[in-house]
Design an enzyme around this catalytic site. Structure first.
Site, PDB file in Angstrom:
ATOM      1  N   ARG A  82       0.836  -1.248   0.033  1.00  0.00           N
ATOM      2  CA  ARG A  82      -0.025   0.071  -0.163  1.00  0.00           C
ATOM      3  C   ARG A  82       0.806   1.257   0.027  1.00  0.00           C
ATOM      4  O   ARG A  82       0.518   2.388  -0.520  1.00  0.00           O
ATOM      5  CB  ARG A  82      -0.971  -0.060   0.916  1.00  0.00           C
ATOM      6  CG  ARG A  82      -1.986  -0.877   0.989  1.00  0.00           C
ATOM      7  CD  ARG A  82      -3.049  -0.732   2.087  1.00  0.00           C
ATOM      8  NE  ARG A  82      -3.612   0.357   2.106  1.00  0.00           N
ATOM      9  CZ  ARG A  82      -4.111   1.085   3.510  1.00  0.00           C
ATOM     10  NH1 ARG A  82      -4.120   0.338   4.488  1.00  0.00           N
ATOM     11  NH2 ARG A  82      -4.578   2.311   3.527  1.00  0.00           N
ATOM     12  N   GLN A 114      -9.347  11.630   6.956  1.00  0.00           N
ATOM     13  CA  GLN A 114      -9.262  10.153   7.479  1.00  0.00           C
ATOM     14  C   GLN A 114      -8.166   9.482   6.658  1.00  0.00           C
ATOM     15  O   GLN A 114      -7.906   8.313   7.133  1.00  0.00           O
ATOM     16  CB  GLN A 114     -10.563   9.498   7.396  1.00  0.00           C
ATOM     17  CG  GLN A 114     -11.833  10.131   8.126  1.00  0.00           C
ATOM     18  CD  GLN A 114     -13.060   9.639   7.648  1.00  0.00           C
ATOM     19  OE1 GLN A 114     -13.445   8.360   8.101  1.00  0.00           O
ATOM     20  NE2 GLN A 114     -13.875  10.184   6.740  1.00  0.00           N
ATOM     21  N   ASN A 115      -7.855  10.033   5.534  1.00  0.00           N
ATOM     22  CA  ASN A 115      -6.734   9.359   4.825  1.00  0.00           C
ATOM     23  C   ASN A 115      -5.602   9.347   5.403  1.00  0.00           C
ATOM     24  O   ASN A 115      -5.058  10.078   5.868  1.00  0.00           O
ATOM     25  CB  ASN A 115      -6.768   9.911   3.429  1.00  0.00           C
ATOM     26  CG  ASN A 115      -8.239  10.007   2.646  1.00  0.00           C
ATOM     27  OD1 ASN A 115      -9.112   9.126   3.315  1.00  0.00           O
ATOM     28  ND2 ASN A 115      -8.359  10.591   1.768  1.00  0.00           N
ATOM     29  N   VAL A 116      -4.745   8.151   5.071  1.00  0.00           N
ATOM     30  CA  VAL A 116      -3.482   7.979   5.740  1.00  0.00           C
ATOM     31  C   VAL A 116      -2.441   8.213   4.523  1.00  0.00           C
ATOM     32  O   VAL A 116      -1.094   8.038   4.771  1.00  0.00           O
ATOM     33  CB  VAL A 116      -3.230   6.641   6.231  1.00  0.00           C
ATOM     34  CG1 VAL A 116      -4.305   6.293   7.555  1.00  0.00           C
ATOM     35  CG2 VAL A 116      -3.517   5.341   5.229  1.00  0.00           C
ATOM     36  N   HIS A 132      -6.264   9.682  11.083  1.00  0.00           N
ATOM     37  CA  HIS A 132      -5.961   8.152  11.172  1.00  0.00           C
ATOM     38  C   HIS A 132      -4.721   7.859  10.952  1.00  0.00           C
ATOM     39  O   HIS A 132      -4.401   6.663  10.647  1.00  0.00           O
ATOM     40  CB  HIS A 132      -6.852   7.391  10.188  1.00  0.00           C
ATOM     41  CG  HIS A 132      -8.423   7.415  10.626  1.00  0.00           C
ATOM     42  ND1 HIS A 132      -9.316   6.944   9.756  1.00  0.00           N
ATOM     43  CD2 HIS A 132      -9.014   7.640  11.780  1.00  0.00           C
ATOM     44  CE1 HIS A 132     -10.618   7.059  10.269  1.00  0.00           C
ATOM     45  NE2 HIS A 132     -10.299   7.537  11.567  1.00  0.00           N
ATOM     46  N   CYS A 150      14.718   3.384  20.703  1.00  0.00           N
ATOM     47  CA  CYS A 150      15.445   3.612  19.633  1.00  0.00           C
ATOM     48  C   CYS A 150      14.776   4.401  18.634  1.00  0.00           C
ATOM     49  O   CYS A 150      13.453   4.255  18.447  1.00  0.00           O
ATOM     50  CB  CYS A 150      16.089   2.487  19.001  1.00  0.00           C
ATOM     51  SG  CYS A 150      17.047   1.478  19.947  1.00  0.00           S
ATOM     52  N   CYS A 168      16.245  -7.141  22.762  1.00  0.00           N
ATOM     53  CA  CYS A 168      14.878  -6.413  22.349  1.00  0.00           C
ATOM     54  C   CYS A 168      13.941  -6.917  21.416  1.00  0.00           C
ATOM     55  O   CYS A 168      12.854  -7.547  21.756  1.00  0.00           O
ATOM     56  CB  CYS A 168      15.229  -4.857  22.163  1.00  0.00           C
ATOM     57  SG  CYS A 168      13.833  -3.821  21.962  1.00  0.00           S
ATOM     58  N   SER A 207     -17.690   6.735   3.637  1.00  0.00           N
ATOM     59  CA  SER A 207     -19.048   6.094   3.836  1.00  0.00           C
ATOM     60  C   SER A 207     -19.614   6.555   5.054  1.00  0.00           C
ATOM     61  O   SER A 207     -20.768   6.252   5.639  1.00  0.00           O
ATOM     62  CB  SER A 207     -18.533   4.585   3.904  1.00  0.00           C
ATOM     63  OG  SER A 207     -17.669   4.493   4.918  1.00  0.00           O
ATOM     64  N   PRO A 232     -20.544  10.052  -4.874  1.00  0.00           N
ATOM     65  CA  PRO A 232     -21.264   9.499  -5.778  1.00  0.00           C
ATOM     66  C   PRO A 232     -22.545   8.414  -5.492  1.00  0.00           C
ATOM     67  O   PRO A 232     -23.497   8.020  -6.154  1.00  0.00           O
ATOM     68  CB  PRO A 232     -20.226   8.799  -6.831  1.00  0.00           C
ATOM     69  CG  PRO A 232     -19.119   8.402  -5.972  1.00  0.00           C
ATOM     70  CD  PRO A 232     -19.131   9.667  -4.689  1.00  0.00           C
TER      71      PRO A 232
HETATM   72  P1  OAD Z   1     -14.881   4.106   2.716  1.00  0.00           P
HETATM   73  O1  OAD Z   1     -14.078   3.065   1.604  1.00  0.00           O
HETATM   74  O2  OAD Z   1     -15.693   3.301   3.809  1.00  0.00           O
HETATM   75  O3  OAD Z   1     -15.808   5.071   1.908  1.00  0.00           O
HETATM   76  C1  OAD Z   1     -15.364   5.524   0.594  1.00  0.00           C
HETATM   77  C2  OAD Z   1     -16.231   6.384   0.223  1.00  0.00           C
HETATM   78  O4  OAD Z   1     -16.090   7.143  -1.062  1.00  0.00           O
HETATM   79  C3  OAD Z   1     -17.692   5.773  -0.171  1.00  0.00           C
HETATM   80  O5  OAD Z   1     -18.831   6.430   0.313  1.00  0.00           O
HETATM   81  C4  OAD Z   1     -18.048   5.975  -1.921  1.00  0.00           C
HETATM   82  O6  OAD Z   1     -19.027   6.116  -2.315  1.00  0.00           O
HETATM   83  C5  OAD Z   1     -17.152   7.272  -1.922  1.00  0.00           C
HETATM   84  N1  OAD Z   1     -16.448   7.472  -3.189  1.00  0.00           N
HETATM   85  C6  OAD Z   1     -15.904   6.427  -4.182  1.00  0.00           C
HETATM   86  N2  OAD Z   1     -15.330   7.191  -5.237  1.00  0.00           N
HETATM   87  C7  OAD Z   1     -15.293   8.418  -5.056  1.00  0.00           C
HETATM   88  C8  OAD Z   1     -14.902   9.406  -5.697  1.00  0.00           C
HETATM   89  N3  OAD Z   1     -14.260   9.393  -6.922  1.00  0.00           N
HETATM   90  N4  OAD Z   1     -15.142  10.897  -5.131  1.00  0.00           N
HETATM   91  C9  OAD Z   1     -15.880  10.753  -3.972  1.00  0.00           C
HETATM   92  N5  OAD Z   1     -16.161   9.994  -3.198  1.00  0.00           N
HETATM   93  C10 OAD Z   1     -16.287   8.679  -3.779  1.00  0.00           C
HETATM   94  O7  OAD Z   1     -13.769   5.188   3.131  1.00  0.00           O
HETATM   95  P2  OAD Z   1     -13.552   5.902   4.587  1.00  0.00           P
HETATM   96  O8  OAD Z   1     -15.127   6.536   4.608  1.00  0.00           O
HETATM   97  O9  OAD Z   1     -12.710   6.845   4.134  1.00  0.00           O
HETATM   98  O10 OAD Z   1      -9.386   3.685   8.239  1.00  0.00           O
HETATM   99  O11 OAD Z   1     -13.317   4.879   5.557  1.00  0.00           O
HETATM  100  C11 OAD Z   1     -13.013   5.402   7.030  1.00  0.00           C
HETATM  101  C12 OAD Z   1     -11.962   4.594   7.501  1.00  0.00           C
HETATM  102  O12 OAD Z   1     -12.227   3.087   7.315  1.00  0.00           O
HETATM  103  C13 OAD Z   1     -10.755   4.992   6.647  1.00  0.00           C
HETATM  104  O13 OAD Z   1     -10.012   5.858   7.155  1.00  0.00           O
HETATM  105  C14 OAD Z   1      -9.897   3.622   6.999  1.00  0.00           C
HETATM  106  C15 OAD Z   1     -10.930   2.541   7.085  1.00  0.00           C
HETATM  107  O14 OAD Z   1     -10.492   1.417   7.709  1.00  0.00           O
HETATM  108  C16 OAD Z   1      -7.855   3.779   8.418  1.00  0.00           C
HETATM  109  O15 OAD Z   1      -7.262   3.644   7.623  1.00  0.00           O
HETATM  110  C17 OAD Z   1      -7.531   3.724   9.794  1.00  0.00           C
END
Ligand code: OAD
Length: 260
Positions: A82, A114-116, A132, A150, A168, A207, A232
């Site tokens: 990733r 929330q994006n990493v 996150h 370390c 360790c 989502s 969308p």
């Molecule tokens: P999700 O995968 O749950 O949701 C992604 C959302 O993006 C969905 O609602 C899609 O409809 C929408 N989507 C898809 N393509 C798109 C586009 N081109 N433009 C706009 N929207 C689009 O992702 P998150 O809600 O970010 O945790 O998930 C939350 C957390 O769950 C993440 O941060 C992650 C995961 O486990 C960690 O990494 C800690």
């Protein structure tokens, strides 16, 4: 005949109008982004049917401390793949529109993600609040029993790399928040303050399934903000929204922000 188009154009105009109100206020616009923000940069989301990571991989094995301890090499290798995807990706037109907006209106935008990945930062939003963590960072899996820890850069190469101190063996792990773990307190506090302070909260590509991040939209609404969702598809926090923009981040953010 496309019956959707007029409704979409009306929603976009209404969103632009709401954003104009936010322009006059420091922190007037809070943008919360999720994985959909980076989808058009080629980074998979988590919950989209078929293409989402959690449709193909078990989050309890790959996004929990117990899963990592069970098989550290499996976890390390998955995150290595990733990380390579994130390094190869480029900010899309949506990231760039947000960064350009922030440059034109200093102090107005509070960006919470929330994006990493680091695509907001590379686009120019250096101060994005990361709820996150950061997939490109390493940290130790355990606290050090041998005095001050370390630096992760000193780890002995391996899958995962290990602490070099004799006896360790502490392992590195990626610097992301896994299920069951607390969010970084400072980032969460800053995000909550931004949500309570803004005139408009724009929620892009999430989502709304993961808390506490998902609760920020409701927090903003209860504090009086207009909540606008850009996605969308439907999400779990649709009820918080005054307006829905049905489309993608790279498609709609320039249309929404470039004229402001
Ligand atoms: P999700 O995968 O749950 O949701 C992604 C959302 O993006 C969905 O609602 C899609 O409809 C929408 N989507 C898809 N393509 C798109 C586009 N081109 N433009 C706009 N929207 C689009 O992702 P998150 O809600 O970010 O945790 O998930 C939350 C957390 O769950 C993440 O941060 C992650 C995961 O486990 C960690 O990494 C800690």
């Amino acid at each position: 005949m496309n019956l959707q188009a007029p409704a979409e154009a009306t929603a976009l105009r209404a969103a632009c109008q709401a954003l104009r109100v936010a322009l006059g206020r420091p922190g007037g616009l809070c943008v919360l982004t999720g994985a959909g923000m980076s989808a058009e940069s080629g980074i998979a989301t988590f919950r989209d049917a078929l293409t989402g990571l959690w449709a193909r991989f078990d989050p309890m094995l790959l996004a929990s401390e117990a899963g990592y301890r069970d098989d550290p090499q499996r976890g390390w290798d998955w995150y290595a793949e990733r990380r390579a995807g994130v390094r190869a990706a480029q900010p899309n037109a949506g990231h760039l529109a947000l960064a350009a907006f922030a440059r034109r209106h200093p102090g107005v935008l509070a960006l919470v993600t929330q994006n990493v990945d680091d695509l907001h930062q590379r686009a120019g939003n250096a101060d994005a609040i990361r709820l996150h963590g950061d997939i490109l960072q390493d940290r130790w899996l355990d606290g050090c029993r041998h005095g001050p820890a370390c630096h992760p850069d000193e780890a002995q190469p391996g899958r995962p790399p290990r602490c070099p101190r004799p006896g360790c063996g502490n392992l590195l792990r990626p610097g992301v928040v896994w299920f069951g773990e607390e969010l970084p307190a400072q980032a969460l506090d800053a995000a909550r303050q931004a949500a309570e302070r803004c005139a408009v909260m724009l929620v892009v590509g999430t989502s709304g399934a993961v808390w506490p991040a998902a609760g920020l939209a409701g927090l903003a609404r209860r504090a009086g903000a207009a909540v606008i969702l850009l996605n969308p598809h439907a999400s779990e926090i649709d009820a918080e929204a005054r307006l829905h923009l049905r489309g993608t981040a790279a498609g709609l953010l320039p249309a929404l922000l470039d004229a402001l």
